[in-house]
Design a protein around this motif. Structure first.
Motif, PDB file in Angstrom:
ATOM      1  N   GLU A 249       0.867  -1.245   0.407  1.00 49.10           N
ATOM      2  CA  GLU A 249       0.007  -0.155  -0.078  1.00 49.10           C
ATOM      3  C   GLU A 249       0.591   1.087   0.059  1.00 49.10           C
ATOM      4  N   TYR A 250       1.885   0.668   0.880  1.00 46.06           N
ATOM      5  CA  TYR A 250       2.827   2.600   0.873  1.00 46.06           C
ATOM      6  C   TYR A 250       3.342   2.252  -0.673  1.00 46.06           C
TER       7      TYR A 250
ATOM      8  N   SER B 297       2.630   1.494  -3.433  1.00 44.55           N
ATOM      9  CA  SER B 297       1.847   2.174  -3.946  1.00 44.55           C
ATOM     10  C   SER B 297       1.328   3.617  -3.735  1.00 44.55           C
ATOM     11  N   GLY B 298       1.385   4.158  -2.736  1.00 46.21           N
ATOM     12  CA  GLY B 298       1.299   5.489  -3.242  1.00 46.21           C
ATOM     13  C   GLY B 298       0.160   5.813  -2.819  1.00 46.21           C
ATOM     14  N   THR B 299      -1.328   5.220  -2.488  1.00 44.66           N
ATOM     15  CA  THR B 299      -1.922   4.996  -1.816  1.00 44.66           C
ATOM     16  C   THR B 299      -2.144   4.580  -0.163  1.00 44.66           C
ATOM     17  N   GLY B 300      -1.044   4.790   1.001  1.00 43.82           N
ATOM     18  CA  GLY B 300      -1.156   4.622   1.876  1.00 43.82           C
ATOM     19  C   GLY B 300      -1.401   6.485   2.705  1.00 43.82           C
ATOM     20  N   ALA B 301      -2.247   5.896   3.315  1.00 41.84           N
ATOM     21  CA  ALA B 301      -1.893   7.762   4.754  1.00 41.84           C
ATOM     22  C   ALA B 301      -0.592   8.018   4.789  1.00 41.84           C
TER      23      ALA B 301
ATOM     24  N   ALA C  41       2.239   7.581   2.739  1.00 40.92           N
ATOM     25  CA  ALA C  41       2.910   7.663   1.816  1.00 40.92           C
ATOM     26  C   ALA C  41       3.150   8.958   1.350  1.00 40.92           C
ATOM     27  N   ALA C  42       2.134  10.423   1.951  1.00 42.62           N
ATOM     28  CA  ALA C  42       2.203  11.918   1.477  1.00 42.62           C
ATOM     29  C   ALA C  42       3.080  12.284   1.899  1.00 42.62           C
TER      30      ALA C  42
END
Length: 88
Positions: A78-79, A81-85, A87-88
């Motif tokens: 998830e991280y 893929s850039g979709t994790g919280a 990952a910002a």
């Protein structure tokens, strides 16, 4: 944050690889090395917490370890893929 200059001895090829990685990231070599040292200290603290928990509750079962590994793999995916919280 206070800093302190220290001298360490590393294999020349390791220094070259670290310097290249720091350059790719656009950060000073000292920041890259400090980050690696900080990660090592966090890992050590985490292992200590796990060991303490196991002393009181017993060793993790193979099923518990497999579940934990699966959850970590999902979180990593998830991280990455850039979709994790985070990952910002």
């Amino acid at each position: 944050m206070a800093t302190k200059k220290v001298t360490i001895t590393l294999d020349e090829s390791l220094v070259d690889a670290l310097a290249g990685a720091a350059e790719e990231e656009g950060i000073p070599l000292s920041r890259l090395v400090a980050g690696a040292a900080e990660r090592e200290l966090r890992l050590r603290a985490g292992r200590a917490v796990i060991q303490e928990w196991q002393v009181g509750h017993g060793a993790f079962t193979p099923e518990e370890l497999a579940n934990a590994r699966a959850e970590m793999a999902d979180a990593d995916a998830e991280y990455l893929s850039g979709t994790g919280a985070s990952a910002a």
